[in-house]
Design a protein around this motif. Structure first.
Motif, PDB file in Angstrom:
ATOM      1  N   SER A  61       0.977  -1.014  -0.331  1.00  0.00           N
ATOM      2  CA  SER A  61      -0.162   0.466   0.048  1.00  0.00           C
ATOM      3  C   SER A  61       0.871   1.345  -0.159  1.00  0.00           C
ATOM      4  N   ASP A  62       2.284   0.953  -1.137  1.00  0.00           N
ATOM      5  CA  ASP A  62       3.372   1.724  -0.625  1.00  0.00           C
ATOM      6  C   ASP A  62       2.915   3.434  -1.196  1.00  0.00           C
ATOM      7  N   THR A  63       2.359   3.604  -2.670  1.00  0.00           N
ATOM      8  CA  THR A  63       1.066   4.363  -3.314  1.00  0.00           C
ATOM      9  C   THR A  63       0.031   4.383  -2.829  1.00  0.00           C
ATOM     10  N   PRO A  64      -0.565   5.778  -3.418  1.00  0.00           N
ATOM     11  CA  PRO A  64      -1.899   6.541  -3.770  1.00  0.00           C
ATOM     12  C   PRO A  64      -2.674   4.985  -4.302  1.00  0.00           C
ATOM     13  N   GLU A  65      -1.665   4.479  -5.549  1.00  0.00           N
ATOM     14  CA  GLU A  65      -3.000   3.289  -7.206  1.00  0.00           C
ATOM     15  C   GLU A  65      -2.316   2.166  -5.624  1.00  0.00           C
ATOM     16  N   ARG A  70      -4.928  -1.962  -3.497  1.00  0.00           N
ATOM     17  CA  ARG A  70      -6.052  -3.094  -2.492  1.00  0.00           C
ATOM     18  C   ARG A  70      -7.206  -3.124  -1.760  1.00  0.00           C
ATOM     19  N   VAL A  71      -8.037  -1.371  -1.610  1.00  0.00           N
ATOM     20  CA  VAL A  71      -9.184  -1.228  -1.502  1.00  0.00           C
ATOM     21  C   VAL A  71      -9.995  -2.043  -2.352  1.00  0.00           C
ATOM     22  N   ARG A  72      -9.958  -2.309  -3.815  1.00  0.00           N
ATOM     23  CA  ARG A  72     -11.063  -2.999  -4.230  1.00  0.00           C
ATOM     24  C   ARG A  72     -10.760  -4.311  -4.863  1.00  0.00           C
ATOM     25  N   LEU A  73      -9.566  -4.749  -4.064  1.00  0.00           N
ATOM     26  CA  LEU A  73     -10.093  -6.228  -4.037  1.00  0.00           C
ATOM     27  C   LEU A  73     -10.232  -6.599  -3.061  1.00  0.00           C
ATOM     28  N   TYR A  74      -9.910  -5.601  -1.901  1.00  0.00           N
ATOM     29  CA  TYR A  74     -10.411  -5.680  -0.404  1.00  0.00           C
ATOM     30  C   TYR A  74     -11.906  -6.176  -0.627  1.00  0.00           C
ATOM     31  N   GLY A  75     -13.094  -4.655  -1.397  1.00  0.00           N
ATOM     32  CA  GLY A  75     -14.491  -4.866  -1.817  1.00  0.00           C
ATOM     33  C   GLY A  75     -14.803  -5.534  -1.920  1.00  0.00           C
ATOM     34  N   THR A  76     -14.771  -6.354  -3.179  1.00  0.00           N
ATOM     35  CA  THR A  76     -14.684  -7.707  -3.393  1.00  0.00           C
ATOM     36  C   THR A  76     -14.857  -9.384  -3.080  1.00  0.00           C
ATOM     37  N   ILE A  77     -14.429  -8.904  -1.736  1.00  0.00           N
ATOM     38  CA  ILE A  77     -14.430  -9.505  -0.836  1.00  0.00           C
ATOM     39  C   ILE A  77     -15.568 -10.106  -0.210  1.00  0.00           C
ATOM     40  N   PHE A  78     -16.294  -9.280  -0.312  1.00  0.00           N
ATOM     41  CA  PHE A  78     -17.630  -8.446   0.787  1.00  0.00           C
ATOM     42  C   PHE A  78     -18.767  -8.380  -0.258  1.00  0.00           C
TER      43      PHE A  78
END
Length: 299
Positions: A61-65, A70-78
């Protein structure tokens, strides 16, 4: 709290039951990589969760991109209407978009956050994902264990709960001023007995008297305890039992939960000491300090 202490006493002598190592109802490639860290029968739904959760834990998560990916992947978990809750105090975060925003805040506070799987036990649509977490906070690497307990439907999380001690996040910021619920409880523990560990302990303790003192300290931090058994999962070597309900602590009634993990030679407790040591206003002040003082990504 007497009821919980009785439950814990029973669990100390419990035998972990299960049927063989992890098996997949259909092909699940990640099981080969995780090996005996997974127990239970893994459905396609559980396989999808374990695969994405493990990938998410290893991402940078070391850059905004990178953080947004990572946020988008996490969203697909739910699921779109899924929920995510901490083990104590805070109301559940409802809906995929809100869960993604919750993660953006977390990764903004410590972009180095990552975890690796330790033990995963599957029971139908319920999965207990035990992990070793770490993050750099105020220049210091903080390591702490966690259990992510989820209920699945069609490969998506409809109900997720995080069991970890958020107090650890504030150790680099508060230093000696940090309130330690279990301070000194394991200072003099020479006797040998069943090993246990949990929040506030840096290593397993085998002294039965210290175990009783630990549970007594937990009991003393809360009143009007209304906890009942919720989800559970057991494999041939590991069992997870969740307890959920409400307790009264620091002058208010809060939603609270804990997980008891039993495996050969060890009992481990997972819960959040933060709402037991700090009231709501104090907790808000701690988070303001964390979110405004934490290191940011390089760009």
């Amino acid at each position: 709290m007497k009821r919980f202490l009785g439950i814990a006493a029973v669990l100390l002598g419990a035998t972990v039951m299960g049927s063989g190592m992890a098996q997949a109802e259909e092909g699940c490639p990640i099981l080969e990589r995780l090996g005996d860290r997974v127990e239970g029968t893994v459905s396609p739904s559980a396989c999808a969760f374990i695969t994405k959760q493990t990938e998410f834990g290893a991402m940078l998560s070391d850059t905004p991109e990178a953080r947004e990916a990572r946020v988008r992947l996490y969203g697909t978990i739910f699921a779109a209407d899924g929920t995510l809750a901490e083990s104590g105090s805070a109301a559940p975060v409802a809906g995929r978009a809100n869960i993604e925003n919750n993660l953006r805040t977390l990764l903004g506070a410590f972009p180095t956050f990552r975890f690796t799987p330790v033990k995963i036990v599957v029971n139908g649509d319920a999965v207990f994902y035990e992990a070793a977490n770490e993050a750099v906070i105020a220049g210091r690497t903080v390591r702490y264990p966690a259990v992510y307990r989820v209920v699945l439907k069609d490969g998506e999380v409809t109900q997720g709960r995080r069991y970890h001690d958020r107090t650890e996040w504030f150790r680099p910021l508060e230093k000696e001023a940090l309130r330690e619920l279990f301070a000194g409880v394991a200072v003099d523990c020479p006797r040998k007995g069943p090993a246990f560990t949990g929040p506030g302990l840096t290593a397993p303790v085998t002294d039965p008297g210290c175990h009783a003192a630990y549970l007594g300290r937990l009991s003393g931090a809360m009143t009007d305890v209304r906890l009942t058994a919720d989800q559970s999962a057991a494999g041939p070597h590991t069992k997870f039992q969740e307890y959920r309900g409400t307790v009264r602590a620091k002058g208010r009634t809060i939603d609270f939960g804990l997980i008891v993990s039993t495996r050969p030679g060890l009992v481990r407790y997972y819960f959040d000491t933060l709402p037991l040591s700090y009231d709501d206003a104090e907790t808000a002040a701690l988070f303001t300090k964390l979110l405004t003082g934490a290191a940011r990504p390089a760009r």
